[in-house]
Design an enzyme around this catalytic site. Structure first.
Site, PDB file in Angstrom:
ATOM      1  N   HIS A 177       0.923  -1.344  -0.067  1.00  0.00           N
ATOM      2  CA  HIS A 177      -0.210   0.010  -0.093  1.00  0.00           C
ATOM      3  C   HIS A 177       0.774   1.352   0.118  1.00  0.00           C
ATOM      4  CE1 HIS A 177      -3.646  -2.338   0.380  1.00  0.00           C
ATOM      5  NE2 HIS A 177      -3.315  -2.862   1.409  1.00  0.00           N
ATOM      6  N   ASP A 226      -2.265 -10.768  -2.464  1.00  0.00           N
ATOM      7  CA  ASP A 226      -2.880 -10.113  -1.201  1.00  0.00           C
ATOM      8  C   ASP A 226      -4.282  -9.989  -1.451  1.00  0.00           C
ATOM      9  OD1 ASP A 226      -1.681  -8.682   1.514  1.00  0.00           O
ATOM     10  OD2 ASP A 226      -3.647  -7.869   0.835  1.00  0.00           O
ATOM     11  N   HIS A 228      -6.086  -7.380  -0.531  1.00  0.00           N
ATOM     12  CA  HIS A 228      -6.210  -5.863  -0.664  1.00  0.00           C
ATOM     13  C   HIS A 228      -5.376  -5.398  -1.907  1.00  0.00           C
ATOM     14  CE1 HIS A 228      -6.585  -6.190   3.582  1.00  0.00           C
ATOM     15  NE2 HIS A 228      -7.651  -5.840   3.401  1.00  0.00           N
TER      16      HIS A 228
HETATM   17  N1  Q9C Z   1      -7.817   2.196  10.469  1.00  0.00           N
HETATM   18  C1  Q9C Z   1      -2.484  -5.330   4.099  1.00  0.00           C
HETATM   19  O1  Q9C Z   1      -3.097  -6.423   3.938  1.00  0.00           O
HETATM   20  N2  Q9C Z   1      -7.277  -1.454   7.559  1.00  0.00           N
HETATM   21  N3  Q9C Z   1      -2.605  -4.153   4.322  1.00  0.00           N
HETATM   22  C2  Q9C Z   1      -8.099  -0.391   7.591  1.00  0.00           C
HETATM   23  C3  Q9C Z   1      -8.011   1.906   9.021  1.00  0.00           C
HETATM   24  C4  Q9C Z   1      -6.173  -1.572   6.953  1.00  0.00           C
HETATM   25  C5  Q9C Z   1      -4.356  -4.294   5.020  1.00  0.00           C
HETATM   26  C6  Q9C Z   1      -8.068   0.262   9.099  1.00  0.00           C
HETATM   27  C7  Q9C Z   1      -6.074  -2.810   6.079  1.00  0.00           C
HETATM   28  C8  Q9C Z   1      -4.575  -2.906   5.386  1.00  0.00           C
HETATM   29  C9  Q9C Z   1      -0.844  -5.109   3.719  1.00  0.00           C
HETATM   30 ZN    ZN Z   2      -3.719  -7.385   2.500  1.00  0.00          ZN
END
Ligand code: Q9C
Ligand code: ZN
Length: 391
Positions: A177, A226, A228
């Site tokens: 990300h 992944d 996401h």
């Molecule tokens: N405060 C990976 O899997 N969640 N990242 C949202 C907002 C974030 C996932 C929370 C999820 C990120 C590398």
């Molecule tokens: Zn992820």
């Protein structure tokens, strides 16, 4: 398979995050890396190797991230505390949202250096999942170091493909990300992007000037599995023709605003960005069949791509180029049915199949750890992918 690991990655351990309107314990925890390491240690097919201490990590981080962003990550915590901020972590309050700044004249660029620490935090971050603690910079450097060390061992491997020329970087915090100047989604440095630049740099430096007059970059495909969308990896390579980015991810889930099939790359990178959004609740069968078509894009796309490349770089024969291509896999296992923040339904059995599909591409492969938050199942799912790959 060699597994590269740096214990410094455990140092990033924020106390909490905000998720679905609630303050909850931080999902991207050091226990994730411990679980994976413990599982791989228990199998004779893996060899855990300490990341190389005297690598110039910053040299490769700079090939991906802007200098002001790197310096921000290095100094943010100290500046925050000196300004009276809470000692637990740096967290943003506001973001320079396009609709917040839309009426300002286009030449208006705030001098970031003059912003107070909490404003800077919003300038360099897109969500609330990246608290910066006192040890965060050490940990993200360790995470990148593991990825570069793994990539380095790939370059010194004698065989162009097969098990001996594939490695796993047990990195955390994850990276996909993180953009060239932006953190978010638990990610600060984009480990896979940094490793890819390392591979391209070492290839360029082994070629004499005469044999590569155009300064052609080694073509590399990144497969991101992944749950996401890897918005950061997409951004970094969006207009780069030398890197094909292919991602399978959940549609209408985090990070919400990227990952559509319409995002195809630009300029020299046009058609070198391929997104496969999948519905929530995706099961083993539809996931693996989508992965097979993603893999065929990598396979079919590359020869055409090499042909274009070779037309302008006659010294690189198609054969030699094909042997030199690398694959990098952003390995997230948050596609698992029991993952607490994700909504796919993959069973343990699917991870072996994922490994086998990737193996059929028959390329030297660098696996870099990304997400996965069902901590007790992480190691066994990662192991299944890597063992499926090795056959
Ligand atoms: N405060 C990976 O899997 N969640 N990242 C949202 C907002 C974030 C996932 C929370 C999820 C990120 C590398
Ligand atoms: Zn992820």
């Amino acid at each position: 398979m060699k597994v590269f690991y740096d214990p410094g990655c455990l140092l990033h351990d924020p106390p909490y995050e905000i998720l679905s309107g609630q303050l909850v314990p931080y999902f991207e925890s050091p226990a994730r890396a411990r679980n994976i390491k413990h599982e791989l240690e228990s199998s004779p097919s893996f060899k855990i190797i300490g990341a190389e201490g005297d690598l110039d990590v910053l040299k490769y981080v700079r090939m991906v991230h802007n200098e002001d962003y790197i310096q921000y990550l290095r100094t943010a915590y100290q500046e925050w505390v000196e300004d009276g901020g809470d000692k637990s972590a740096v967290l943003p309050e506001t973001f320079p949202h396009p609709k917040l700044t839309s009426v300002l004249p286009s030449e208006y660029n705030p001098d970031v250096k003059t912003l107070c620490p909490i404003a800077k935090a919003g300038f360099y971050c897109f969500d609330l999942s990246c608290p910066i603690t006192e040890a965060t910079y050490m940990a993200i450097t360790a995470s990148a170091r593991a990825a570069i060390s793994a990539a380095k061992s790939l370059t010194s491997s004698a065989k162009p493909s097969g098990p001996e020329s594939s490695v796993f970087a047990l990195s955390r915090p994850p990276g996909h990300h993180a953009g060239s100047s932006l953190c978010g989604g638990y990610c600060f440095f984009n480990n896979v992007a940094i490793a890819v630049r390392f591979l391209q740099d070492s290839h360029a430096s082994t070629m004499s000037e005469g044999s590569n007059p155009q300064g052609e970059m080694l073509p590399i495909a990144i497969l991101d599995i992944d749950y996401h969308h890897g918005n950061g990896t997409q951004e970094i390579f969006y207009s780069d023709g030398s890197v094909l980015y292919v991602s399978l991810h959940a549609q209408n889930d985090y990070p919400y605003f990227t990952g559509s099939t319409k995002e195809k790359g630009s300029g020299e990178g046009l058609n070198r960005n391929i997104n496969f959004p999948l519905p929530r609740g995706t099961t083993d069968e539809s996931y693996s069949s989508t992965l097979r078509s993603a893999a065929s894009h990598i396979k079919h796309f590359n020869p055409a791509y090499l042909a274009v490349r070779c037309a302008t770089a006659p010294a690189l024969s198609p054969k030699a180029s094909a042997d030199l291509e690398r694959d990098a896999t952003s390995l997230g296992v948050d596609t698992y049915k029991d993952d607490p923040i994700s909504d796919f339904k993959l069973t343990h059995a699917c991870y072996g199949e994922i490994g086998r599909i990737i193996a059929r591409l028959d390329k030297p492969t660098l696996f870099v750890m990304e997400g996965g938050y069902a901590v007790d199942a992480l190691g066994s799912n990662v192991r299944a992918v890597l063992e499926g790959f090795e056959g």
